[in-house]
Design an enzyme around this catalytic site. Structure first.
Site: not given
Length: 303
Positions: A248-249
């Protein structure tokens, strides 16, 4: 300039153990040590993709020195505030069951908080600030909101990666980007979402409440981008998921890297999906070549 803020960085110590047995001496097959923290992950992906950025936050002790030295080796600029207590260590055990033991992190004094707010007050129009990750108990729980209030009047674009009440509060100040998953949206609105159409409806509510761009990650089902310009869906490339931590990052880092270059939201969304997938298919965060190899098999369609 893109800035990332990691209030509570860590060393992520990842160990692989055959059949972990409590109460006995267990020996590792392999072990890895990485600088950890959501903002640091975004900084690492940005650097891997060739996008200059500066990592902000708090570091302390020998663990903090390891984190900063490793980031410098990765050609990531840093401007951390040094604190007395050691930065935390998070232990991730891969065995017959995966187990995580996360450290609490150092206490932050009022003076150290004031130093951070002063530093953030120097950001200027056109800068991008990524707020991501946990907030130590010694800091105000609404700190992200206070930071937004300080920088948005200067024309800084703010990316907020948080959940629950903190996300709803952040939206009021019109962040440039938020990235909830379906479970976090359910938590925000206290509902159970049963279809993609429902997911989109609640994503549109987040836009109506103030978020400029909402990316909803759906793992193997891809991702959806909702903004004032329209609704887009991108497929997730197929591949062997080796490590979902940081995916996600990586999506955020990929999105910002391309947006910083082109200002094109749709192309940035595609680049973000490629970056998140490339990290999921690797034991480390994505490299530029891995991202480029996936771009041609990602299709973005307007809904």
């Amino acid at each position: 300039m893109i800035y990332t803020l990691t209030l509570n960085p860590s060393i992520d110590y990842i160990v692989d153990v055959d059949n972990l047995t409590l109460g006995l001496v267990n020996r590792t097959k392999t072990d890895l040590k990485f600088p950890g923290g959501k903002g640091i992950n975004v900084s690492t992906v940005l650097a891997n993709l060739g996008t200059e950025n500066i990592a902000l936050g708090y570091l302390g002790g020998f663990t903090g020195k390891f984190i900063e030295d490793t980031l410098k080796i990765r050609n990531i600029k840093t401007d951390f505030i040094k604190v007395k207590e050691d930065s935390r260590i998070n232990v991730k055990i891969k065995s017959n069951k995966e187990t995580e033991i996360n450290g609490e992190g150092p206490s932050i004094s009022k003076e150290e908080l004031d130093s951070l707010m002063k530093k953030l007050g120097e950001l200027k129009d056109g800068d991008i600030l990524v707020l991501a990750g946990s907030i130590q108990k010694s800091l105000p729980s609404d700190l992200y909101l206070k930071i937004q209030e300080k920088v948005v009047t200067k024309g800084v674009k703010v990316v907020v990666d948080t959940s629950g009440k903190a996300l709803l509060e952040a939206i009021k100040l019109k962040p440039f980007l938020i990235k909830p998953n379906n479970h976090e949206i359910e938590e925000v609105f206290d509902v159970k979402i049963n279809s993609e159409d429902e997911l989109i409806e609640y994503g549109k509510k987040l836009v109506s409440l103030g978020a400029q761009n909402v990316i909803i990650s759906m793992a193997k089902d891809g991702a959806i981008l909702i903004s004032k310009d329209g609704i887009y869906k991108g497929n997730a490339p197929k591949g062997e998921v080796k490590n979902s931590v940081g995916a996600g990052d990586s999506l955020v880092g990929g999105f910002l890297s391309k947006f910083n270059e082109t200002g094109d939201i749709k192309e940035s969304f595609k680049y973000g999906i490629a970056s998140g997938s490339a990290s999921a298919f690797s034991m480390e965060l994505c490299k530029k070549e891995e991202v480029l190899n996936l771009l041609n098999i990602i299709n973005i369609k307007k809904l």
